[in-house]
Design a protein around this motif. Structure first.
Motif: not given
Length: 325
Positions: A74-100
């Motif tokens: 509760d002390q933190v404004v926590l920021a993280t990021k998506f879109g440089l890991v494709s979770h559909s099988g292509e893996g890390a360092w693959n652009l993927d900003s699809t809703p799924a």
């Protein structure tokens, strides 16, 4: 510590970038205990904005922050990021900003961070194969569900920012910005001011060179990403050391460190700016946060602003293809 608003999200004027604790730099991932102490010391000093991403590791940096923030969330404004890991099988360092993919990414980040919500969720790099409207819409749904509080973009250009903002208001844009890297000033900063969007500069200390402590690349580990960076090679590096010396000269006049002067210059560029200098050491977080108390005169700011930009591209060719500026 002073506080500002990134749109409607209140954050400390100086944040903490956590990437180097686990990823990218010499010594990353070798002393998690010191990294956790660094996070705790930052909180003691009033830092609230802490930044990570699923790609850092991948995943290990989020896991580290999850440990560090147990009982302190509760002390933190926590920021993280998506879109440089494709979770559909292509893996890390693959652009993927699809809703799924965003759906898959957010669940993983929430689990690793040990939280039920992310305060600021950035698209890490623009995915040209997915309309930004679809990406913004997916994050808007997460906001409605309470899993995310605010939407951000990283290294996005003016057109992308406007199109995303029309679907879901953008709270902050994260871009590299420092005395060394000023490419966003002409095209991006005016759009942020117009739309009331905050700016979160990363690498505000020129990946260490502006601190005055990096004088050679000999000690860089083989996996230190600066080894292949154009700014750290040959004549470029020597020219950039000379620029860092100029900053140190002014810092000596002010009675501050070069890092503090570089951060104070950034803070003077607008009250919508919250830089996230990265470190894995307690001593550095103490030095960086103290920059909030450094005041530069108009003449000193002008001297710094008149310095030429750093020599060499800020990214390799492959990395640069992912940037919009």
């Amino acid at each position: 510590m002073h506080y500002i608003n990134l749109r409607d999200l209140e954050v400390s004027r100086i944040g903490l970038g956590a990437m180097g604790m686990s990823h990218g730099y010499t010594g990353s991932g070798t002393d998690d205990a010191e990294s956790i102490r660094t996070v705790h010391r930052a909180l003691e000093l009033g830092v609230t904005l802490i930044d990570t991403a699923e790609i850092y590791g991948p995943y290990t940096n989020e896991e580290l922050l999850g440990q560090a923030l147990k009982g302190r969330r509760d002390q933190v404004v926590l920021a993280t990021k998506f879109g440089l890991v494709s979770h559909s099988g292509e893996g890390a360092w693959n652009l993927d900003s699809t809703p799924a993919n965003i759906r898959a990414a957010v669940e993983g980040s929430l689990k690793r961070l040990g939280t039920d919500h992310i305060d600021l969720y950035y698209q890490h790099r623009v995915d040209k194969n997915t309309p930004i409207e679809e990406t913004a819409g997916a994050v808007a749904e997460l906001i409605q569900e309470g899993k995310v509080r605010a939407f951000g973009l990283s290294e996005a250009g003016p057109d992308t920012i406007r199109r995303a903002h029309a679907v879901q208001p953008v709270t902050a844009v994260q871009s590299e910005y420092s005395l060394f890297t000023r490419g966003i000033e002409e095209r991006v900063l005016p759009v942020l001011r117009e739309l009331n969007i905050g700016l979160v500069p990363f690498s505000p200390l020129g990946r260490g060179v502006l601190t005055g402590t990096v004088r050679s690349t000999d000690a860089f580990a083989e996996d230190d990403f600066r080894r292949g960076n154009p700014r750290f090679t040959g004549e470029n590096f020597q020219r950039n050391l000379a620029l860092a010396d100029e900053v140190k000269g002014l810092a000596d006049e002010v009675g501050a460190t070069p890092a503090q002067v570089a951060l104070a210059w950034l803070l003077a560029q607008g009250d919508f700016i919250a830089p996230i200098p990265g470190t894995k050491r307690v001593s550095r977080v103490e030095e960086n946060t103290a920059a909030d108390a450094v005041t530069l005169t108009a003449e000193q700011l002008a001297r710094l602003s008149s310095l030429p930009p750093a020599a060499g591209d800020t990214h390799t060719e492959a990395q640069a293809r992912m940037l919009e500026r």
